[in-house]
Design a protein around this motif. Sequence first.
Motif, PDB file in Angstrom:
ATOM      1  N   ARG A  18       0.826  -1.208   0.000  1.00 31.14           N
ATOM      2  CA  ARG A  18       0.000   0.000   0.000  1.00 31.14           C
ATOM      3  C   ARG A  18       0.865   1.265   0.000  1.00 31.14           C
ATOM      4  N   MET A  19       1.950   1.244   0.761  1.00 32.21           N
ATOM      5  CA  MET A  19       2.810   2.425   0.807  1.00 32.21           C
ATOM      6  C   MET A  19       3.428   2.692  -0.558  1.00 32.21           C
ATOM      7  N   ALA A  20       3.838   1.628  -1.250  1.00 35.74           N
ATOM      8  CA  ALA A  20       4.399   1.811  -2.596  1.00 35.74           C
ATOM      9  C   ALA A  20       3.397   2.512  -3.503  1.00 35.74           C
ATOM     10  N   ALA A  21       2.129   2.134  -3.372  1.00 34.92           N
ATOM     11  CA  ALA A  21       1.098   2.782  -4.187  1.00 34.92           C
ATOM     12  C   ALA A  21       0.912   4.236  -3.789  1.00 34.92           C
ATOM     13  N   VAL A  22       0.962   4.517  -2.489  1.00 31.18           N
ATOM     14  CA  VAL A  22       0.810   5.899  -2.027  1.00 31.18           C
ATOM     15  C   VAL A  22       1.952   6.766  -2.541  1.00 31.18           C
ATOM     16  N   VAL A  23       3.181   6.282  -2.414  1.00 32.59           N
ATOM     17  CA  VAL A  23       4.339   7.045  -2.883  1.00 32.59           C
ATOM     18  C   VAL A  23       4.263   7.254  -4.394  1.00 32.59           C
ATOM     19  N   ARG A  24       3.873   6.214  -5.110  1.00 30.87           N
ATOM     20  CA  ARG A  24       3.777   6.314  -6.568  1.00 30.87           C
ATOM     21  C   ARG A  24       2.750   7.353  -7.005  1.00 30.87           C
ATOM     22  N   ASP A  25       1.650   7.460  -6.243  1.00 34.45           N
ATOM     23  CA  ASP A  25       0.550   8.335  -6.649  1.00 34.45           C
ATOM     24  C   ASP A  25       0.574   9.705  -5.973  1.00 34.45           C
ATOM     25  N   ALA A  26       1.578   9.959  -5.128  1.00 36.13           N
ATOM     26  CA  ALA A  26       1.557  11.187  -4.326  1.00 36.13           C
ATOM     27  C   ALA A  26       1.498  12.452  -5.181  1.00 36.13           C
ATOM     28  N   GLU A  27       2.330  12.536  -6.212  1.00 36.48           N
ATOM     29  CA  GLU A  27       2.343  13.736  -7.041  1.00 36.48           C
ATOM     30  C   GLU A  27       1.041  13.890  -7.809  1.00 36.48           C
ATOM     31  N   VAL A  28       0.520  12.785  -8.303  1.00 42.19           N
ATOM     32  CA  VAL A  28      -0.743  12.840  -9.040  1.00 42.19           C
ATOM     33  C   VAL A  28      -1.882  13.248  -8.106  1.00 42.19           C
ATOM     34  N   THR A  29      -1.839  12.763  -6.873  1.00 37.13           N
ATOM     35  CA  THR A  29      -2.871  13.122  -5.899  1.00 37.13           C
ATOM     36  C   THR A  29      -2.827  14.622  -5.599  1.00 37.13           C
ATOM     37  N   GLU A  30      -1.623  15.176  -5.485  1.00 40.06           N
ATOM     38  CA  GLU A  30      -1.500  16.617  -5.261  1.00 40.06           C
ATOM     39  C   GLU A  30      -2.084  17.398  -6.437  1.00 40.06           C
ATOM     40  N   LEU A  31      -1.822  16.929  -7.653  1.00 37.51           N
ATOM     41  CA  LEU A  31      -2.389  17.592  -8.840  1.00 37.51           C
ATOM     42  C   LEU A  31      -3.901  17.527  -8.826  1.00 37.51           C
ATOM     43  N   HIS A  32      -4.451  16.354  -8.472  1.00 36.41           N
ATOM     44  CA  HIS A  32      -5.912  16.224  -8.397  1.00 36.41           C
ATOM     45  C   HIS A  32      -6.491  17.172  -7.351  1.00 36.41           C
ATOM     46  N   ALA A  33      -5.812  17.310  -6.224  1.00 36.14           N
ATOM     47  CA  ALA A  33      -6.300  18.203  -5.173  1.00 36.14           C
ATOM     48  C   ALA A  33      -6.374  19.643  -5.675  1.00 36.14           C
ATOM     49  N   ARG A  34      -5.403  20.040  -6.483  1.00 35.27           N
ATOM     50  CA  ARG A  34      -5.417  21.401  -7.027  1.00 35.27           C
ATOM     51  C   ARG A  34      -6.573  21.620  -7.995  1.00 35.27           C
ATOM     52  N   LEU A  35      -7.039  20.538  -8.588  1.00 36.59           N
ATOM     53  CA  LEU A  35      -8.136  20.656  -9.556  1.00 36.59           C
ATOM     54  C   LEU A  35      -9.514  20.630  -8.906  1.00 36.59           C
TER      55      LEU A  35
ATOM     56  N   ALA B 135      -1.265   2.929   5.917  1.00 39.15           N
ATOM     57  CA  ALA B 135      -1.030   2.812   4.477  1.00 39.15           C
ATOM     58  C   ALA B 135      -2.317   2.509   3.727  1.00 39.15           C
ATOM     59  N   ARG B 136      -3.154   1.640   4.306  1.00 41.44           N
ATOM     60  CA  ARG B 136      -4.431   1.296   3.665  1.00 41.44           C
ATOM     61  C   ARG B 136      -5.331   2.523   3.566  1.00 41.44           C
ATOM     62  N   ALA B 137      -5.430   3.281   4.660  1.00 40.40           N
ATOM     63  CA  ALA B 137      -6.293   4.465   4.671  1.00 40.40           C
ATOM     64  C   ALA B 137      -5.833   5.495   3.646  1.00 40.40           C
ATOM     65  N   LEU B 138      -4.527   5.725   3.541  1.00 39.67           N
ATOM     66  CA  LEU B 138      -4.025   6.718   2.586  1.00 39.67           C
ATOM     67  C   LEU B 138      -4.173   6.241   1.146  1.00 39.67           C
ATOM     68  N   ASP B 139      -3.982   4.940   0.929  1.00 43.43           N
ATOM     69  CA  ASP B 139      -4.136   4.398  -0.418  1.00 43.43           C
ATOM     70  C   ASP B 139      -5.579   4.552  -0.898  1.00 43.43           C
ATOM     71  N   GLU B 140      -6.526   4.381   0.018  1.00 39.51           N
ATOM     72  CA  GLU B 140      -7.930   4.575  -0.346  1.00 39.51           C
ATOM     73  C   GLU B 140      -8.258   6.060  -0.491  1.00 39.51           C
ATOM     74  N   LEU B 141      -7.666   6.880   0.377  1.00 37.56           N
ATOM     75  CA  LEU B 141      -7.969   8.315   0.343  1.00 37.56           C
ATOM     76  C   LEU B 141      -7.485   8.965  -0.937  1.00 37.56           C
ATOM     77  N   ASP B 142      -6.305   8.578  -1.444  1.00 40.80           N
ATOM     78  CA  ASP B 142      -5.838   9.236  -2.665  1.00 40.80           C
ATOM     79  C   ASP B 142      -6.738   8.903  -3.856  1.00 40.80           C
ATOM     80  N   ASP B 143      -7.321   7.705  -3.846  1.00 38.52           N
ATOM     81  CA  ASP B 143      -8.284   7.370  -4.906  1.00 38.52           C
ATOM     82  C   ASP B 143      -9.538   8.227  -4.798  1.00 38.52           C
ATOM     83  N   VAL B 144      -9.988   8.459  -3.573  1.00 39.84           N
ATOM     84  CA  VAL B 144     -11.188   9.282  -3.378  1.00 39.84           C
ATOM     85  C   VAL B 144     -10.924  10.730  -3.787  1.00 39.84           C
TER      86      VAL B 144
END
Length: 490
Positions: A218-235, A291-300
């Motif tokens: 789960r952490m690997a997924a969070v780290v991989r998606d962190a920048e994309v999640t920040e971009l989504h938040a800005r949108l 890790a599970r909570a953050l992995d789900e949160l970035d998808d939301v």
Amino acid sequence: MSNLRRGLVGGLASLAVVGTSVGLFLAQAPEHAASEVVVDDTAEILHEPTLRAAVEDVRFHEPTTVALFTSRGGAAAATDDRALNDAVLAHARESRTEWLSADGQTWADDLYIYAVDPEGRLVGTYFGENRKVGQDSQLEIQDATKDDLRAGRWTEGAVVGVEAAAARMNAPFLRTTGGGVAAGAASLATLVASGAYLGVGLRRAGRSREARAEGDRRMAAVVRDAEVTELHARLIPDGTRYGGAMLRRYDDYARGVRELTELSNEARSIPERDYDTKESVARLTAYRDKARALDELDDVIAGTATLLNLDSAWPEVWERETAPLRRDLEAVEPLLGEELPDAARGTAESRALRSFASRELVRLDRMRAELEAGEVTPDDALDHLRATRDQLSSLLDDLAGVVARTFSEDEDEQRTLAEAMRTGRSGHPAEPTIVSTAHPAWTWYAVSSFRSGYSTGTSEVEQARSATSGSTSGYSGGGSFSGAGSSSRF
């Protein structure tokens, strides 16, 4: 301490203590096959070939005739604790006189009868005079079958009923409860302690490994998606109701990523040989959960940006948002049609719930079209999902009260069922959706939770009934028959 050391310590401690007791116990093992197996399955619930094959493998301390009898007692058996006792005796007098003693007052010598009534929920055990056991042992035999009987595994329950009786009838002292306590107390205590010592370590180590593996994934997924999640938040449009709420959750996400890094470093510092400790399980579980909570949160967060802006992928996000609610609405009809007691199905509360579920399923399909046509805003559509959940919860609450009242006329049993369903209400499954993430304190009543509470409550009531009625005396109701045996409810 490693699990290898746990095993060595426990094994050495057990070996000396257990050896002598086991040797004596095995020397007095039962050795006689059943003299005869009689199956009178008038209820037609047993698979006779399987049953006969299994009973032929059972060994008794003395040669014994085994009779297996089933009967459908109907509605009367549901309230008459002696219904099965009477049915077995009536069947013997009409069709199986060889089951009776010469004077007809007791069961024949060398006989064991196992009986069950699937409609009256009764199981009985009956014994020839030279095979009889005490009331406590009779109830132990019956209790051993009840898990299978409650699950409708009638043949398996019958086999267990024969095995449990064979172990007790004419058993040498060492193989009785008293003998086991007297001769095997030290052995049992040592085995239990050693097994528990090792078992706890193995379970903890397994839980630690599973938590670490999922946490890393789960952490690997969070780290991989962190920048994309920040971009989504800005949108995310902050002027919308759900946009503002989700941006606040993004702040939680950013803090959580930093906390996750610390937890990951802590998890890597734990050597695998220490995975069997309580502290390791707690630390690795905390790592996994974060890790599970953050992995789900970035998808939301990503889904929120997509839906609120009605980007090209919004239909997929909408389907994810509605899927849990749709499953609950679709589960209403099976619940009302098959799973509830008949008395609760035709009530006003039941009709209101069925009508609501049918109407809202259509409304979900229509709302997607309205979103596509711009006739409803994403904020309003999400609010409707929440309102639908709330209304469904209210209707399930109403139905729960009706179910408790119709299930039993006994007030204590009503309270037991109602309490179990109230407890189940809070146990709804996690839903990583926009609505539940934007309102983290929001609770609702899921159909699955209703089912779980109902199942738990009815089981508690049935167990209480069984404990209350206990093992009923076989034939002390004023008649002349005095054979050994009894029945109880499952």
